[in-house]
Design a protein around this motif. Structure first.
Motif, PDB file in Angstrom:
ATOM      1  N   GLU A 315       0.838  -1.193   0.000  1.00  0.00           N
ATOM      2  CA  GLU A 315       0.000   0.000   0.000  1.00  0.00           C
ATOM      3  C   GLU A 315       0.877   1.249   0.000  1.00  0.00           C
ATOM      4  OE1 GLU A 315      -3.333   2.312  -0.159  1.00  0.00           O
ATOM      5  OE2 GLU A 315      -3.204   0.121  -0.318  1.00  0.00           O
ATOM      6  N   ARG A 316       0.517   2.219  -0.817  1.00  0.00           N
ATOM      7  CA  ARG A 316       1.255   3.481  -0.871  1.00  0.00           C
ATOM      8  C   ARG A 316       1.136   4.200   0.473  1.00  0.00           C
ATOM      9  NH1 ARG A 316      -1.342   5.335  -4.659  1.00  0.00           N
ATOM     10  NH2 ARG A 316       0.038   4.791  -6.386  1.00  0.00           N
ATOM     11  N   THR A 317       2.277   4.725   0.957  1.00  0.00           N
ATOM     12  CA  THR A 317       2.283   5.511   2.192  1.00  0.00           C
ATOM     13  C   THR A 317       2.765   6.924   1.888  1.00  0.00           C
ATOM     14  OG1 THR A 317       4.571   5.026   2.849  1.00  0.00           O
ATOM     15  CG2 THR A 317       2.876   3.397   3.439  1.00  0.00           C
ATOM     16  N   SER A 318       2.765   7.776   2.898  1.00  0.00           N
ATOM     17  CA  SER A 318       3.201   9.159   2.688  1.00  0.00           C
ATOM     18  C   SER A 318       4.667   9.239   2.325  1.00  0.00           C
ATOM     19  CB  SER A 318       2.934   9.980   3.955  1.00  0.00           C
ATOM     20  OG  SER A 318       3.610   9.415   5.070  1.00  0.00           O
ATOM     21  N   ALA A 323       5.065   2.241  -3.581  1.00  0.00           N
ATOM     22  CA  ALA A 323       5.085   0.926  -2.936  1.00  0.00           C
ATOM     23  C   ALA A 323       4.219  -0.098  -3.663  1.00  0.00           C
ATOM     24  CB  ALA A 323       4.634   1.049  -1.483  1.00  0.00           C
ATOM     25  N   THR A 324       3.128   0.328  -4.287  1.00  0.00           N
ATOM     26  CA  THR A 324       2.236  -0.625  -4.961  1.00  0.00           C
ATOM     27  C   THR A 324       2.924  -1.338  -6.120  1.00  0.00           C
ATOM     28  OG1 THR A 324       1.369   1.209  -6.297  1.00  0.00           O
ATOM     29  CG2 THR A 324       0.134   0.593  -4.312  1.00  0.00           C
ATOM     30  N   ASP A 325       4.032  -0.784  -6.633  1.00  0.00           N
ATOM     31  CA  ASP A 325       4.790  -1.461  -7.693  1.00  0.00           C
ATOM     32  C   ASP A 325       5.378  -2.786  -7.224  1.00  0.00           C
ATOM     33  OD1 ASP A 325       4.242   0.664  -9.344  1.00  0.00           O
ATOM     34  OD2 ASP A 325       6.194   1.637  -9.082  1.00  0.00           O
ATOM     35  N   LEU A 326       5.475  -2.976  -5.906  1.00  0.00           N
ATOM     36  CA  LEU A 326       6.078  -4.190  -5.348  1.00  0.00           C
ATOM     37  C   LEU A 326       5.072  -5.322  -5.178  1.00  0.00           C
ATOM     38  CD1 LEU A 326       8.208  -2.454  -2.562  1.00  0.00           C
ATOM     39  CD2 LEU A 326       9.042  -3.323  -4.758  1.00  0.00           C
ATOM     40  N   VAL A 352      19.130 -20.294  -0.889  1.00  0.00           N
ATOM     41  CA  VAL A 352      17.827 -19.652  -0.978  1.00  0.00           C
ATOM     42  C   VAL A 352      17.578 -19.235  -2.420  1.00  0.00           C
ATOM     43  CG1 VAL A 352      16.368 -17.755  -0.158  1.00  0.00           C
ATOM     44  CG2 VAL A 352      18.078 -18.764   1.376  1.00  0.00           C
ATOM     45  N   TYR A 353      16.368 -19.533  -2.889  1.00  0.00           N
ATOM     46  CA  TYR A 353      15.937 -19.013  -4.191  1.00  0.00           C
ATOM     47  C   TYR A 353      14.586 -18.335  -4.013  1.00  0.00           C
ATOM     48  CZ  TYR A 353      13.859 -18.644  -8.792  1.00  0.00           C
ATOM     49  OH  TYR A 353      13.231 -18.158  -9.913  1.00  0.00           O
ATOM     50  N   VAL A 354      14.475 -17.115  -4.528  1.00  0.00           N
ATOM     51  CA  VAL A 354      13.225 -16.371  -4.435  1.00  0.00           C
ATOM     52  C   VAL A 354      12.864 -15.855  -5.822  1.00  0.00           C
ATOM     53  CG1 VAL A 354      12.009 -14.424  -3.398  1.00  0.00           C
ATOM     54  CG2 VAL A 354      13.778 -15.635  -2.092  1.00  0.00           C
ATOM     55  N   ARG A 355      11.658 -16.191  -6.253  1.00  0.00           N
ATOM     56  CA  ARG A 355      11.119 -15.605  -7.469  1.00  0.00           C
ATOM     57  C   ARG A 355      10.020 -14.626  -7.062  1.00  0.00           C
ATOM     58  NH1 ARG A 355      11.649 -13.129 -12.094  1.00  0.00           N
ATOM     59  NH2 ARG A 355       9.593 -12.821 -13.030  1.00  0.00           N
ATOM     60  N   ASP A 356      10.293 -13.336  -7.277  1.00  0.00           N
ATOM     61  CA  ASP A 356       9.355 -12.278  -6.918  1.00  0.00           C
ATOM     62  C   ASP A 356       8.671 -11.795  -8.188  1.00  0.00           C
ATOM     63  OD1 ASP A 356       7.965 -10.167  -5.877  1.00  0.00           O
ATOM     64  OD2 ASP A 356       9.636  -9.364  -4.711  1.00  0.00           O
ATOM     65  N   ASP A 357       7.449 -12.297  -8.418  1.00  0.00           N
ATOM     66  CA  ASP A 357       6.689 -11.916  -9.608  1.00  0.00           C
ATOM     67  C   ASP A 357       5.879 -10.658  -9.320  1.00  0.00           C
ATOM     68  OD1 ASP A 357       7.231 -13.662 -11.803  1.00  0.00           O
ATOM     69  OD2 ASP A 357       6.273 -15.269 -10.671  1.00  0.00           O
ATOM     70  N   ALA A 358       6.580  -9.562  -9.102  1.00  0.00           N
ATOM     71  CA  ALA A 358       5.893  -8.302  -8.847  1.00  0.00           C
ATOM     72  C   ALA A 358       5.145  -7.860 -10.095  1.00  0.00           C
ATOM     73  CB  ALA A 358       6.906  -7.242  -8.420  1.00  0.00           C
ATOM     74  N   ASP A 359       4.151  -7.004  -9.880  1.00  0.00           N
ATOM     75  CA  ASP A 359       3.306  -6.588 -10.991  1.00  0.00           C
ATOM     76  C   ASP A 359       4.037  -5.709 -11.990  1.00  0.00           C
ATOM     77  OD1 ASP A 359       1.275  -7.987  -9.801  1.00  0.00           O
ATOM     78  OD2 ASP A 359       0.378  -6.238  -8.809  1.00  0.00           O
ATOM     79  N   ARG A 360       5.139  -5.106 -11.593  1.00  0.00           N
ATOM     80  CA  ARG A 360       5.947  -4.263 -12.484  1.00  0.00           C
ATOM     81  C   ARG A 360       7.205  -5.016 -12.892  1.00  0.00           C
ATOM     82  NH1 ARG A 360       3.164   0.413 -14.127  1.00  0.00           N
ATOM     83  NH2 ARG A 360       1.967   1.223 -12.362  1.00  0.00           N
ATOM     84  N   VAL A 361       7.585  -4.912 -14.165  1.00  0.00           N
ATOM     85  CA  VAL A 361       8.729  -5.667 -14.661  1.00  0.00           C
ATOM     86  C   VAL A 361      10.022  -5.221 -13.998  1.00  0.00           C
ATOM     87  CG1 VAL A 361       9.163  -4.099 -16.614  1.00  0.00           C
ATOM     88  CG2 VAL A 361       9.868  -6.489 -16.765  1.00  0.00           C
ATOM     89  N   PHE A 362      10.103  -3.948 -13.607  1.00  0.00           N
ATOM     90  CA  PHE A 362      11.343  -3.437 -13.014  1.00  0.00           C
ATOM     91  C   PHE A 362      11.435  -3.722 -11.515  1.00  0.00           C
ATOM     92  CE2 PHE A 362       8.264   0.006 -13.527  1.00  0.00           C
ATOM     93  CZ  PHE A 362       8.091   0.446 -12.220  1.00  0.00           C
TER      94      PHE A 362
END
Length: 467
Positions: A315-318, A323-326, A352-362
């Motif tokens: 959630e976007r904060t002040s 933040a919502t890009d994450l 450790v392997y982590v695949r973070d499929d965030a909504d933004r490609v960057f």
């Protein structure tokens, strides 16, 4: 977005975890009740058999009254009463017998078994210990009491609440993770960074709580309900936007899938959720599921691993406007190995392997981490404490590769980070429960973008209480 809408996702995560606990406990409550009663109350008997037992109980009762000090007659009454499901009558008769003669090992043993079936393990332990200690205890009675005592110890280990509370102070030379260079990339061009974006040192006070609750379901496959809760909070002296509060519960069933073929293998499917506040504003909520596994090879070598799949909603904060890009899905796999190279030395390795499929490609990325650690238990210098001091050393290497470039930074360059972490720690026990914690760690990140190349030194001092 309204406050209640922002909290909808984390609330769903926490409600799901709590409902899982309630459902599991409700499903197995009848099983536990029957097993704790030794299956007596749940047995079905023909009317003729029940009438026969009641007649036998009446005869045994009068015989016992006529010869109150006779062990055989009291045991006979207790045996029939127990079979009829009247454990209280059996216990009362045996305890009355012990008032006349406290050195009857057989009576202590029978009482221990009755209390064990009722689930009163503390009372059962006292009677089993007394059964072994009495002068007339035969090897058979002593052996049987020992078996029950071993089982009670096993249940103590597999049921109950354990955990730790830690509080302390942490200092960082680069608490904001500001870039090493004063010139960074913005919209593809070199840009002088503002003073607020440069590395800032800061200290914080922190409090962490970790608790694990085990609830034995008394099954042959060793199944138990294992619930965990992690709570962490920190307050910074200078940079308040880094103030953090994290709450993460999990609940699952741990059991041995192959008790005969692989008795040292246990797995734990579970559900999880979390809520994160940043600078006292709602920042992240998570819901997901996972699987833990552990395989022991004798006493020296253990391999364990965890797989978690979760949906993260930011959630976007002040202070965190993007933040919502994450937000997105995350797959995380962890494999750990531990080996006793000596009685007081443990060597470990982690992957450790982590695949973070965030909504933004960057912001979507793949993360690989390889680590090694060494733990040494040693006697306190100059006998300052009775407990052993613990020295630990760790090193890890991370590779983080993002899916595409961030247009706000540089459309021609995709971010790739390479990170080293090197640390050392010490635990000094004050007594059986309290310890002093000391830790130092160096972090360095080399990135394809100057915005993320940095160094940080972290020093932590704290006190820990185990329960």
């Amino acid at each position: 977005m309204a406050p209640y809408e922002r909290m909808r996702f984390p609330a769903l995560a926490l409600v799901t975890v709590c409902l899982m606990t309630v459902v599991v406990d409700a499903v197995y409550a009848p099983v536990r009740a029957q097993r704790l009663q030794g299956g007596v109350a749940g047995q079905t008997r023909s009317p003729g058999r029940a009438a026969e037992l009641r007649r036998g109980l009446d005869i045994a009762f009068h015989a016992m009254l006529a010869d109150a000090g006779n062990l055989a007659k009291t045991l006979r009454f207790a045996e029939i009463a127990s079979e009829l499901g009247d454990a209280e009558a059996a216990i009362a008769a045996l305890e009355r017998l012990l008032l006349l003669n406290s050195e009857l090992s057989r009576a202590h043993l029978e009482l221990g078994e009755l209390y064990f079936r009722l689930g009163s393990f503390d009372a059962a332990r006292r009677y089993f210990q007394r059964a072994r200690a009495t002068k007339d205890a035969t090897p058979r009675i002593a052996e049987r009491a020992s078996l029950y005592l071993t089982e009670i110890e096993r249940r103590d280990e597999r049921s109950g609440l354990t955990g730790s509370v830690t509080a302390g102070i942490r200092y960082q030379t680069n608490a904001t993770y500001g870039p090493e260079s004063a010139v960074v990339r913005a919209a593809g061009l070199p840009t002088q960074i503002s003073r607020d974006g440069r590395p800032q040192s800061d200290a914080n006070g922190y409090l962490s709580l970790f608790a694990r609750h085990l609830h034995d379901l008394d099954r042959q496959d060793g199944m138990l309900v294992e619930s965990t809760m992690a709570l962490y909070g920190s307050r910074h002296i200078e940079v308040s936007r880094l103030n953090l509060l994290l709450f993460e519960p999990t609940v699952g069933l741990r059991f041995r899938p192959a008790p005969e073929g692989a008795p040292n293998l246990s797995i734990r499917p579970h559900v999880l959720g979390n809520v994160v506040l940043l600078d006292d504003e709602y920042y992240q909520g998570t819901i997901g599921f996972g699987l833990d596994a552990e395989q022991r090879f004798g006493r020296e070598f253990t391999i364990d691993g965890t797989y978690n799949f979760r949906r993260k909603e930011f959630e976007r904060t002040s202070q965190q406007l993007t933040a919502t890009d994450l937000s997105g899905f995350e797959n995380r796999a962890v494999v750990r190995g531990r080996y006793f190279v000596a009685p007081d030395v443990i060597a470990g390795a982690d992957f450790v392997y982590v695949r973070d499929d965030a909504d933004r490609v960057f912001t979507a990325n793949d993360r690989y981490v390889i680590g090694a650690n060494l733990t040494h238990y040693a006697d306190a210098p100059f006998a300052l404490t009775t407990g052993k001091w613990v020295y630990s050393f760790n090193v890890s290497r991370s590779w983080i590769d993002y899916d595409g470039p961030d247009p706000a930074i540089d459309t021609a360059t995709t971010r790739h980070d390479r990170e080293w972490r090197i640390g050392a720690g010490q635990i000094v026990p004050v007594d059986d429960r309290w310890s002093v914690l000391l830790q130092a760690e160096y972090v360095t990140i080399d990135s394809s973008l100057p915005n993320y190349t940095l160094d940080d030194i972290i020093v932590t001092v704290g006190m820990s209480l185990r329960f």
